[in-house]
Design a protein around this motif. Structure first.
Motif, short mmCIF file in Angstrom:
data_model
loop_
_atom_site.label_atom_id
_atom_site.label_comp_id
_atom_site.label_asym_id
_atom_site.label_seq_id
_atom_site.Cartn_x
_atom_site.Cartn_y
_atom_site.Cartn_z
N CYS A 76 4.41 -0.44 -0.44
CA CYS A 76 3.64 -1.28 -1.17
C CYS A 76 2.86 -2.36 -0.85
O CYS A 76 1.79 -2.80 -1.48
N TYR A 101 -1.25 -4.01 -3.37
CA TYR A 101 -1.75 -5.22 -3.77
C TYR A 101 -3.13 -5.68 -3.71
O TYR A 101 -3.69 -5.80 -4.65
N GLU A 109 7.86 4.79 -3.14
CA GLU A 109 8.06 3.55 -4.14
C GLU A 109 7.36 3.93 -5.46
O GLU A 109 6.49 4.54 -5.55
N CYS A 150 8.99 -3.85 -7.41
CA CYS A 150 9.04 -2.36 -6.63
C CYS A 150 10.32 -1.96 -6.63
O CYS A 150 11.42 -2.68 -6.28
#
Ligand code: ATP
Ligand code: ZN
Ligand code: MG
Length: 302
Positions: free
Chosen positions: A121, A125, A166, A269
Motif C-alpha cells: 500500500c 497514498y 492488499e 488496509c
C-alpha cells in the motif's frame, strides 16, 4: 544434532521452493505458483462485488515518497534501497579492479530514485492524494506487489521478497473500521474453507529501537493491528498470514488525504501474505497437491 529435516529442506527437496543461496530469497515451482493463483482467485471472488479499483505498482517505489512515509524512522532495519553505478570511465576501471581484488565494490554505488516497496500500500497514498479530495462514499483499492524486507531467515514463511495482496480503504472512521471488520470475518471464513486452522490476535509492528517499544505498545493498546494466525512451521509460534491495520487519520494527515467535506480521511488496509498462505496449505495438507482433501481442491480449483 537435530536430525529432523526442516520444512524448508522438504520444500527444497520437493522443488516447490528453489534455493538461491540467500535465506529468504527463493524461486518457486509452477505448482507453488498455481496455489497462489488459485488463492488469489478466491480473494477476487470474495472481494469482487465491493468494486475496488485495481492498481498494480512494480516492487520499487519513488524514493521521495518512501522518505515521506517515515519508514526509515520506524523500520530502518527492514528497508531496501536501490543503488547503481553512476561513474565515468575512470570510476569504472577502479570498480572492476576493486571487484578483481575481492574488495567491497559496493561502497561507490549511488542511491537511485527508487526504494524497494516495503508494503503493497505504500505507493498508493501519494497517488490518491494527487487526485484531490476523496468522495464521501470513500475509496477502495485492490493492490498486489512484491515487497522487500531485510529479514533473512531459515523460516520459509519469512522471506525477503514476497507478495502481498492488499485492500485499502479510505473514508470516515466508521467506514474504514467497518471495512476492516468485514475482512477479518471474511479472512477467517476463507481460511476455514481451505481447511486451515485460524486464530485472530491483536499485534504490533516491529518498530525499531527503544522509542519503538512505545509505538508498539501504543499500537497494541489501541487495537490498531490484528493478525490472522495459522500454524506453518510451528504449532506454537503461529504465522501471520493476514494482517488488518487501522491507521486512524495518520496517513491521511501525512499525505494530505481529504474527504470531499474537507475532513482528513481515515485509512485501513488488509493484507494477505500470499507465500505464507501457500506454505500454510502445504504444511497442513502435504506437499502433494493431488493428495489434498477434495473439498479444499474444489474451493481452490472448482
Ligand atoms: P510478522 O509479524 O510475521 O513479521 P508483519 O506484521 O511484519 O508479519 P505485515 O507488515 O502486517 O506483517 O505484512 C502484511 C502481511 O505480509 C503479513 O500478514 C504476512 O502475511 C506477510 N508478510 C510479512 N512479512 C513477511 C515476510 N517476511 N515473508 C513473507 N510474508 C510476509
Ligand atoms: Zn497496507
Ligand atoms: Mg514483520
Amino acid at each position: 544434532m537435530d536430525m529432523q529435516v526442516s520444512f524448508l529442506d522438504r520444500l527444497f527437496d520437493s522443488g516447490l521452493l528453489i534455493d538461491t543461496g540467500v535465506d529468504g530469497l527463493y524461486g518457486r515451482s509452477g505448482q507453488f505458483e498455481d496455489v497462489i493463483a488459485a488463492f488469489e482467485r478466491l480473494i477476487d471472488k470474495v472481494g469482487g462485488a465491493d468494486g475496488a479499483e485495481a492498481i498494480r505498482f512494480p516492487p520499487g517505489m519513488n524514493r521521495a515518497f518512501f522518505e515521506t512515509s517515515g519508514y526509515m524512522k520506524s523500520f530502518p532495519q527492514l528497508a531496501g534501497t536501490v543503488h547503481s553505478f553512476c561513474g565515468n570511465d575512470h570510476d569504472h576501471l577502479s570498480l572492476l579492479q576493486c571487484m578483481e581484488e575481492g574488495k567491497d565494490w559496493t561502497k561507490e554505488q549511488q542511491a537511485t530514485d527508487i526504494a524497494l516497496t516495503p508494503a503493497a500500500c505504500y505507493p498508493l497514498y501519494p497517488t490518491v492524494a494527487k487526485r484531490g479530495p476523496i468522495s464521501m462514499e470513500g475509496g477502495l483499492f485492490d493492490l498486489q506487489s512484491y515487497c522487500f524486507r531485510h529479514e533473512p531467515s531459515k523460516d520459509p514463511a519469512r522471506q525477503q521478497l514476497f507478495r502481498m495482496r492488499e485492500y485499502v480503504c479510505m473514508g470516515t472512521e466508521a467506514h474504514v473500521t467497518t471495512f476492516r471488520q468485514t475482512w477479518m470475518d471474511r479472512g477467517v471464513e476463507m481460511m476455514k474453507s481451505i481447511g486451515l486452522d485460524v486464530e485472530i490476535d491483536v499485534a504490533n509492528d516491529p518498530f525499531f529501537g527503544r522509542a519503538g517499544r512505545l509505538l508498539a505498545n501504543n499500537q497494541r493498546d489501541q487495537n490498531l493491528k490484528f493478525e490472522l494466525l495459522i500454524p506453518v512451521t510451528s504449532q506454537t509460534n503461529k504465522t501471520a498470514c493476514m494482517s488488518f491495520n487501522y491507521h486512524q487519520d495518520a496517513f491521511g494527515q501525512k499525505w494530505g488525504l481529504n474527504l470531499a467535506d474537507g475532513s482528513v480521511a481515515h485509512t485501513a488496509c488488509v493484507g494477505f501474505g500470499l507465500e505464507r498462505i501457500a506454505l500454510a496449505l502445504f504444511a497442513q495438507h502435504g506437499l502433494d497437491v493431488a493428495a489434498w482433501p477434495e473439498a479444499v481442491r474444489k474451493t481452490l480449483w472448482g
